[in-house]
Every structure is written in C-alpha cells, then in structure tokens.
Design a protein around this motif. Structure first.
Motif: not given
Lengths: 10, 211
Positions: B38-39, B42, B45-46, B72, B99, B122-123, B126-127
């Motif tokens: 899921i992360l 995200i 996508t971002t 996905y 997150i 952010y990406s 988060l990565e």
C-alpha cells in the motif's frame, strides 16, 4: 549543486 | 543516464516484477506485507503524477507507467484475487506511524512550496521507510521464502545503486539533491541487516530464517 527542474530520475 | 542509474532502475523493475510473478504463479501472497505494498502504491502515485505535467523521456514515462501498473496489480492480487492467502495477522505494523511523519516532514523540509514538489518530497520520504512493514513481518514470522528474499534484495539494491549514481552525478554534472540523497541513504541502511542475512544464508542455498 544545480537546481533540479524536471525530475529526471525514477 | 549512467550505468549505476540504469542498473538501479533495472533492479527496481526486477523486484517489482518478481513479486508480481511470484504471487501470480504460486497463487498466494503469503509472507508479503500488504501494508508495504500500500505504501509503495502511495509512493508511486504521488511521485509519478508528473507523468501529466512534465516529459523527460520515453524511457522515464514507460518505467513510471510500469511501476504504477505493477504496484496496483500487486494490490489487486493481494487484496482481491488471492485475499484468502494474505497473512494479515503477521502484517501488524502501524503504517500511520510512517504516513503521518513523512507527510509532516515533507512540509518542513522541501525545496519549494508547490503541490507537485510537496507530493514528490512526500514520496521520497515515504519510500525511504515503506519497506518497514515487510521487514517487520519477516522478523515476526522469523523467515522469508527464497523468492521473497530475492525480491527484497533487488529492491534494496536499487537505492544503493542510486547512491552510486548520485555520487557519479555530483562529480560529472554538479547534481546535488540532498533530500533524495539523505532519504536514499536512510532507505539503504534499513536493508543492511537483511543484506547481511541474504549474503550469508540465501546465497549459500539456505532459506532465510532468523535465529
């Protein structure tokens, strides 16, 4: 360093 | 483009496809953290929203589309098609702890206050930590299947190769982006323990199990 317009990495 | 960057990208691609093919062939996602996946969805996508705003090369665009679709696709297999095989009891890492701080940090340390720049930052943050639920899951179950180990090794190698790419680019192009470099180093450090186990066990034909 250079300002990085348009990120060219993945 | 240099050899480190290319090898990094190929390693990244290999990791993503390896995971997808493994789940598809074994018809099971046992041992895989849905939360890490899921992360990563995200993250892609971002980061790759810029598909719509800036064009770098065919190579970049194709890779972005492949990463997004594979990510996905993996979520679809895990949470829909092979949902009964998803081991959610062991996937208990609280992803809000990743997150939310990543989001806060992307507002604090960012190159420019534009929507795209904050999302990109952010990406990156988060990565750097997105693999933690997966590593937590391996530590909880005490083992990982060999294919899962190969997946983790390829995924960890990708950012390590990117570090070499940034060093190379610093000397050849005067390119320096501290946000991505520091996050990339943190990301690679998280894998170090795993790299050690991979080299000492999996490469010698043993299954990865924790003492």
């Amino acid at each position: 360093g250079k300002p990085k317009e348009g990120k060219d990495e993945l | 483009m240099n050899i480190f960057r290319l090898c990094g990208d190929l390693s990244h691609l290999l990791a993503i496809l390896l995971l997808l093919v493994k789940i598809w062939k074994t018809r099971s996602c046992a041992g895989i953290s849905g939360k890490s996946q899921i992360l990563f969805a995200i993250v892609y996508t971002t980061r790759y929203l810029d598909l719509f705003t800036s064009f770098v090369s065919i190579y970049n665009s194709v890779m972005k589309i492949v990463f997004l679709s594979a990510s996905y696709g993996t979520l679809y297999l895990m949470f829909y098609k092979f949902k009964p095989t998803y081991d959610h009891n062991h996937d208990s890492f609280r992803i809000l702890y990743l997150i939310v701080p990543a989001l806060v940090l992307s507002f604090v340390i960012v190159h420019a206050y534009t929507l795209m720049e904050v999302l990109w930052t952010y990406s990156i943050y988060l990565e750097a930590v997105a693999i933690m639920p997966q590593l937590f899951m391996v530590s909880r179950t005490g083992e990982a299947e060999t294919i899962t180990s190969h997946y983790l090794f390829a995924l960890g190698s990708y950012r390590a190769l990117y570090i070499l790419n940034w060093i190379y680019r610093y000397y050849t192009e005067d390119f320096l982006d501290l946000i991505v470099i520091i996050a990339g180093i943190v990301q690679t450090i998280l894998y170090c323990d795993f790299f050690y186990l991979y080299i000492t066990k999996v490469l010698k034909g043993k299954r990865l199990s924790l003492p």
